[in-house]
Design an enzyme around this catalytic site. Structure first.
Site, PDB file in Angstrom:
ATOM      1  N   ASP A  16       3.479  -1.582  -3.542  1.00  0.00           N
ATOM      2  CA  ASP A  16       2.242  -1.296  -2.829  1.00  0.00           C
ATOM      3  C   ASP A  16       1.696  -2.597  -2.255  1.00  0.00           C
ATOM      4  O   ASP A  16       1.612  -3.607  -2.971  1.00  0.00           O
ATOM      5  CB  ASP A  16       1.212  -0.678  -3.775  1.00  0.00           C
ATOM      6  CG  ASP A  16       0.614   0.606  -3.229  1.00  0.00           C
ATOM      7  OD1 ASP A  16       0.197   0.582  -2.055  1.00  0.00           O
ATOM      8  OD2 ASP A  16       0.572   1.613  -3.949  1.00  0.00           O
ATOM      9  N   ASP A  61      -1.231   0.094   1.928  1.00  0.00           N
ATOM     10  CA  ASP A  61      -2.451   0.832   1.634  1.00  0.00           C
ATOM     11  C   ASP A  61      -3.446   0.722   2.794  1.00  0.00           C
ATOM     12  O   ASP A  61      -3.723  -0.373   3.284  1.00  0.00           O
ATOM     13  CB  ASP A  61      -3.072   0.257   0.349  1.00  0.00           C
ATOM     14  CG  ASP A  61      -4.236   1.045  -0.161  1.00  0.00           C
ATOM     15  OD1 ASP A  61      -4.025   2.195  -0.583  1.00  0.00           O
ATOM     16  OD2 ASP A  61      -5.363   0.514  -0.145  1.00  0.00           O
ATOM     17  N   GLU A  84      -0.013   3.777   5.097  1.00  0.00           N
ATOM     18  CA  GLU A  84      -1.031   4.798   4.838  1.00  0.00           C
ATOM     19  C   GLU A  84      -2.132   4.620   5.873  1.00  0.00           C
ATOM     20  O   GLU A  84      -2.713   3.541   5.985  1.00  0.00           O
ATOM     21  CB  GLU A  84      -1.601   4.642   3.430  1.00  0.00           C
ATOM     22  CG  GLU A  84      -2.627   5.722   3.095  1.00  0.00           C
ATOM     23  CD  GLU A  84      -3.473   5.370   1.889  1.00  0.00           C
ATOM     24  OE1 GLU A  84      -3.869   6.295   1.153  1.00  0.00           O
ATOM     25  OE2 GLU A  84      -3.764   4.178   1.678  1.00  0.00           O
ATOM     26  N   HIS A  91      -0.908   9.769  -5.834  1.00  0.00           N
ATOM     27  CA  HIS A  91      -1.890   9.322  -6.816  1.00  0.00           C
ATOM     28  C   HIS A  91      -3.326   9.611  -6.394  1.00  0.00           C
ATOM     29  O   HIS A  91      -4.245   9.516  -7.214  1.00  0.00           O
ATOM     30  CB  HIS A  91      -1.734   7.828  -7.061  1.00  0.00           C
ATOM     31  CG  HIS A  91      -2.036   6.987  -5.857  1.00  0.00           C
ATOM     32  ND1 HIS A  91      -1.246   7.004  -4.721  1.00  0.00           N
ATOM     33  CD2 HIS A  91      -3.049   6.124  -5.590  1.00  0.00           C
ATOM     34  CE1 HIS A  91      -1.763   6.185  -3.825  1.00  0.00           C
ATOM     35  NE2 HIS A  91      -2.854   5.642  -4.323  1.00  0.00           N
ATOM     36  N   ASP A  92      -3.547   9.958  -5.121  1.00  0.00           N
ATOM     37  CA  ASP A  92      -4.883  10.244  -4.609  1.00  0.00           C
ATOM     38  C   ASP A  92      -5.137  11.732  -4.406  1.00  0.00           C
ATOM     39  O   ASP A  92      -6.227  12.118  -3.969  1.00  0.00           O
ATOM     40  CB  ASP A  92      -5.099   9.542  -3.257  1.00  0.00           C
ATOM     41  CG  ASP A  92      -5.302   8.046  -3.388  1.00  0.00           C
ATOM     42  OD1 ASP A  92      -5.763   7.602  -4.468  1.00  0.00           O
ATOM     43  OD2 ASP A  92      -4.998   7.317  -2.428  1.00  0.00           O
TER      44      ASP A  92
END
Length: 561
Positions: free
Chosen positions: A111, A213, A266, A338-339
């Site tokens: 990440d 991210d 993302e 994860h979100d």
């Protein structure tokens, strides 16, 4: 098929990047496997499960952040980009994980969180020390308005203002997320070069790419105007510099470097037209993007306002992205991360038809054109959790939302908690359920967040021993993508787009046509299918085969026509 057509298909296959046939598995390290009994997952725990992931057949592990962090946002507030947080292990542990994964043919993607740092990062400590510090311009600082208020009315993604007053210098700093996550100023070339150097060092260490991210937020609209609605992203995303920044990143970090890397950005609020530009190989920006349109369709005025899913709208949305990136660019395929809440609880039936709906959505998603992403536990059909009190939740987004809704807007605690049950990120963050022993085999200690109470029945060990194993179904899907060029590269066509329960489409390449038919319903399918399956070959289904049987509840089948 003519010789020319055959050659064109072969050339297309040869030119296709490796990740068109790959499947990525996301690991949330904090909740995956704990090796030392402290209740927090770690790198050694991940390493101990590489055999499990190799059996599944995945090609890439995407690690959520493992850098040193105060953990205000579970690691997405990074204190030091160059090390590993001691709760997860050490750089030596990381090197062992990379080496052992590579030995099994599995790549490691990290990440990359560079829209913001932690407020404990050394860069920010210098930046906030004085208005004349050389790193002052590494972050977004602005003087108050004449009345002492913040520079504009932007709100944070985690509730409350996006500006915090720093008493030391009397100026406000920008944080699009928590106040402990100040935004880096990418307008400053020194910031960009420091980030690129850090990325190169991780690649030198053996990392195979980055999931970036909220990467489109790095390019701000520098006029900092008022009046943007919370959550729209219109005030600060997609600044005109974004393509220049990403192209520069590619030149500085990846160009001329040996190896096959994966980059996925993302990008909240990204459109199909934007995504074509970002993922066009000729532009050298990123390989694919994560977009959010399809996981926003069942939210009302805000994320925690859960509304019934419009199934036809979901099909239409995914089909639009398939068409939009058919000629240039590439899709990333996900329904979990994860979100996001758990797939089977959100889009399926996690009670009577948990296994069937989990495998239906697996088949539907993996047969779209793009690179599929599996989130840990998805491959065994893990479900949402319903903690009875907000005290059991850990996620800053949910906690801030609950406090704001109850204390500031006087909403009923029970109704606010219902929204957290449905949409809270902790649904995805409860520990991985490995077996029926205490704490689901995740830890010998006390887990940092409670295990979902259904773990005695729902766990990897029992699933793999079952005659209807979700894990085994995912394994077959992954093998199909590896082996079948039509699954990896074929054209997509949605069928019966307005049908209220049928998800049907074809994938075609050369003379091969594959068809997916899926009954997204608790009731048997009634009516005619939009493809003739009388003489078709059934390649995969999520029910025991029964000749001439109509689609049963949550049944999905893949045919070669």
């Amino acid at each position: 098929m003519t010789d020319a057509t055959t050659k064109a298909i072969e050339d297309d296959r040869a030119a296709a990047p490796w990740w068109t046939r790959a499947v990525v598995y996301q690991v949330y390290p904090r909740s995956f496997a704990d090796s030392d009994g402290d209740g927090i997952g770690d790198l050694a725990g991940i390493r101990s499960k590489l055999g499990y992931l190799a059996d599944l057949g995945v090609d890439v592990i995407w690690l959520s952040p493992v850098y040193p962090s105060p953990q205000h946002d579970n690691g997405y507030d990074i204190r030091d980009y160059e090390d590993i947080d001691p709760v997860f292990g050490s750089l030596a542990d990381f090197d062992e994980l990379v080496a052992e994964a590579h030995a099994r043919g599995i790549r490691i993607v990290m990440d990359l969180v560079v829209n913001h740092t932690s407020d404990e990062h050394a860069w920010f400590a210098e930046s906030r020390s004085s208005t004349s510090n050389p790193k002052r311009d590494w972050y977004w600082w602005r003087a108050p308005r004449e009345d002492g208020s913040a520079p504009n009315d932007w709100t944070s993604a985690f509730s409350g203002p996006a500006w915090t007053l720093d008493e030391t210098t009397g100026e406000y700093y920008l944080h699009l997320f928590a106040k402990q996550q100040p935004d880096l100023n990418w307008e400053n070339p020194e910031v960009r070069q420091a980030v690129y150097a850090m990325m190169r060092r991780w690649l030198d260490r053996g990392v195979d790419g980055f999931r970036m991210d909220v990467i489109n937020l790095i390019a701000k609209r520098t006029e900092l105007i008022d009046g943007e609605e919370r959550g729209s992203g219109l005030g600060f995303t997609m600044g005109p510099q974004i393509h220049d920044f990403l192209q520069e990143m590619h030149r500085e970090v990846f160009a001329g470097r040996e190896g096959e890397y994966l980059t996925v950005g993302e990008m909240p609020g990204v459109s199909i037209e934007d995504a074509v530009l970002f993922t066009d190989p000729a532009r050298a920006e990123v390989d694919m993007v994560f977009q959010f349109e399809h996981v926003s369709l069942d939210s009302g005025s805000h994320k925690f306002d859960a509304i019934p899913l419009d199934f036809v709208a979901l099909k239409s949305n995914l089909a639009r992205w398939q068409a939009g990136l058919a000629e240039r660019g590439w899709n990333s395929l996900y329904l979990n991360n994860h979100d996001q809440p758990r797939l089977v609880s959100r889009f399926g039936n996690d009670a009577e038809y948990r296994v069937e709906s989990a495998t239906l959505w697996a088949l539907v998603l993996h047969l779209h054109r793009g690179t599929p992403y599996i989130y840990q536990g998805e491959e065994i059909g893990m479900t949402n959790v319903r903690f009875e009190s907000i005290e059991h939740y850990r996620d800053i987004e949910s906690l801030n939302h609950y406090r704001e809704a109850v204390e500031q807007f006087d909403q009923a605690p029970s109704s606010v908690l219902a929204g957290v049950h449905a949409r809270g990120r902790d649904n995805a963050r409860t520990p991985m359920q490995w077996d029926a022993t205490e704490h689901a085999g995740f830890t010998t200690g006390t887990p940092w967040i409670a295990v979902n109470p259904n773990y005695p029945e729902l766990n990897a060990e029992s699933d793999r021993a079952s005659g209807m194993s979700v894990f085994d179904f995912y394994r077959k899907l992954i093998a199909l993508r590896h082996e079948n060029d039509t699954v990896a590269l074929g054209a997509f066509e949605l069928l019966a787009p307005s049908h209220p329960t049928l998800y049907a489409f074809t994938r075609s390449r050369g003379s091969e046509v594959l068809a997916v038919v899926a009954n997204v319903s608790d009731q048997p399918f009634e009516g005619d299918l939009p493809v003739d399956i009388a003489a078709a070959e059934l390649l995969l289904g999520n029910y025991p085969v029964e000749a001439d049987t109509p689609l049963r509840p949550w049944e999905a089948r893949l045919y070669r026509l």
